[in-house]
Design a protein around this motif. Structure first.
Motif, PDB file in Angstrom:
ATOM      1  N   THR A  74       0.410  -1.052   0.366  1.00 52.05           N
ATOM      2  CA  THR A  74       0.020  -0.006  -0.455  1.00 52.05           C
ATOM      3  C   THR A  74       1.254   1.410  -0.038  1.00 52.05           C
ATOM      4  O   THR A  74       1.627   1.240   0.661  1.00 52.05           O
ATOM      5  N   GLY A  75       0.394   1.951  -1.244  1.00 50.00           N
ATOM      6  CA  GLY A  75       1.244   3.371  -1.307  1.00 50.00           C
ATOM      7  C   GLY A  75       2.419   3.357  -1.128  1.00 50.00           C
ATOM      8  O   GLY A  75       3.486   4.257  -1.552  1.00 50.00           O
ATOM      9  N   LYS A  76       2.842   1.955  -2.209  1.00 46.11           N
ATOM     10  CA  LYS A  76       4.359   2.004  -1.920  1.00 46.11           C
ATOM     11  C   LYS A  76       4.483   1.453  -3.784  1.00 46.11           C
ATOM     12  O   LYS A  76       4.710   0.887  -4.196  1.00 46.11           O
ATOM     13  N   PRO A  77       4.898   2.907  -4.726  1.00 51.07           N
ATOM     14  CA  PRO A  77       5.638   2.805  -6.429  1.00 51.07           C
ATOM     15  C   PRO A  77       6.198   1.919  -6.597  1.00 51.07           C
ATOM     16  O   PRO A  77       7.169   1.506  -5.570  1.00 51.07           O
ATOM     17  N   GLY A  78       6.595   1.508  -7.653  1.00 55.01           N
ATOM     18  CA  GLY A  78       7.434   0.649  -8.306  1.00 55.01           C
ATOM     19  C   GLY A  78       6.864  -0.568  -7.752  1.00 55.01           C
ATOM     20  O   GLY A  78       7.844  -1.764  -8.598  1.00 55.01           O
ATOM     21  N   GLN A  79       5.895  -1.127  -7.271  1.00 55.53           N
ATOM     22  CA  GLN A  79       6.081  -2.877  -7.185  1.00 55.53           C
ATOM     23  C   GLN A  79       5.295  -3.112  -8.614  1.00 55.53           C
ATOM     24  O   GLN A  79       5.644  -4.679  -8.558  1.00 55.53           O
ATOM     25  N   ILE A  80       4.196  -2.721  -9.043  1.00 56.75           N
ATOM     26  CA  ILE A  80       3.106  -3.047  -9.933  1.00 56.75           C
ATOM     27  C   ILE A  80       4.173  -2.680 -11.007  1.00 56.75           C
ATOM     28  O   ILE A  80       3.603  -0.739 -11.067  1.00 56.75           O
TER      29      ILE A  80
END
Length: 253
Positions: A74-80
């Motif tokens: 949640t709220g962590k860009p760059g994972q998907i």
């Protein structure tokens, strides 16, 4: 991917989002299994892109959580990886350098990033375009390049926001068939935004209908026909029945 057969690859739980006094998303939960293509279908402005911005980590929900392979992202860009409607290829970079860009941004040396990206050009039908610039490509080829770039940035799952909407009908149909083939060959899981009922039925394993104010998933329709589906599928009574189900769900939203 070491994912349990019953455990979702991507899962959103009880997502809510407001902008000021306007609540856009109201308690949305959904999941995507490894290898699935799930469409989010709804009218323009219902909140589909807002939901994707939260799933991708670009926006924080007011409440709720997003999990990838069981990990809270949640709220962590760059994972998907996340592909918007426009291909957003940089005109001053070659196709190869455009495709390799996510790897370079992650810190991979340019030479190594090019070497990693290059073998996929044949798989994605882009062989021979490596040294060309985006302006020399057709609309369909640009989308292929953008999809390859999205794949290289992914963790096995891609969010696609109406990626084929700007293409003409014939090119779009060919891209549908091509994408399903590639998705199968490279084992890519996809969550797909569309407001095109035909496109959703042709591509999806499941269709989640987003509707209401605030938006909720008002119906989920499973497409029973195995993929790939023949061109005549759109002429069958079963296809028309799926369209009626979707239309009725949207009407009641």
């Amino acid at each position: 991917m070491n994912i349990s057969p019953n455990k979702p690859l991507l899962e959103a739980k009880n997502i809510k989002k407001s902008f000021g006094d306007h609540q856009v998303l109201g308690d949305i939960s959904l999941s995507v299994q490894d290898g699935e293509l799930v469409s989010i279908l709804g009218v323009s402005g219902v909140g589909k892109t807002t939901l994707f911005n939260i799933l991708s980590g670009l926006n924080m929900p007011d409440s709720g959580e997003v999990f990838l392979k069981g990990e809270n992202i949640t709220g962590k860009p760059g994972q998907i990886s996340y592909m918007l409607q426009k291909d957003l290829l940089l005109p001053y970079r070659t196709v190869l350098d455009n495709v390799a860009l996510p790897l370079i941004i992650k810190g991979m040396p340019k030479k190594e990033a090019r070497e990693k990206a290059a073998p996929y050009f044949k798989e994605f039908g882009l062989e021979g375009t490596e040294k060309k610039y985006p302006a020399k490509l057709s609309g369909g080829m640009r989308q292929r390049a953008a999809l390859l770039r999205t794949y290289l940035a992914s963790s096995g799952v891609a969010l696609l926001d109406e990626p084929f909407s700007a293409l003409d009908t014939i090119t779009k149909s060919a891209m549908h068939e091509w994408y399903l083939d590639v998705m199968r060959d490279i084992q890519l899981t996809t969550l797909f935004i569309t407001h095109d009922m035909d496109e959703a039925i042709k591509l999806s394993d499941r269709i989640c209908i987003l509707g209401g104010k605030p938006a909720r998933i008002v119906a989920e329709i499973k497409i029973e026909e195995p993929r790939p589906r023949g061109k005549d599928f759109v002429l069958t009574s079963r296809f028309l029945e799926y369209k009626k189900q979707i239309a009725e769900s949207l009407k009641q939203a």
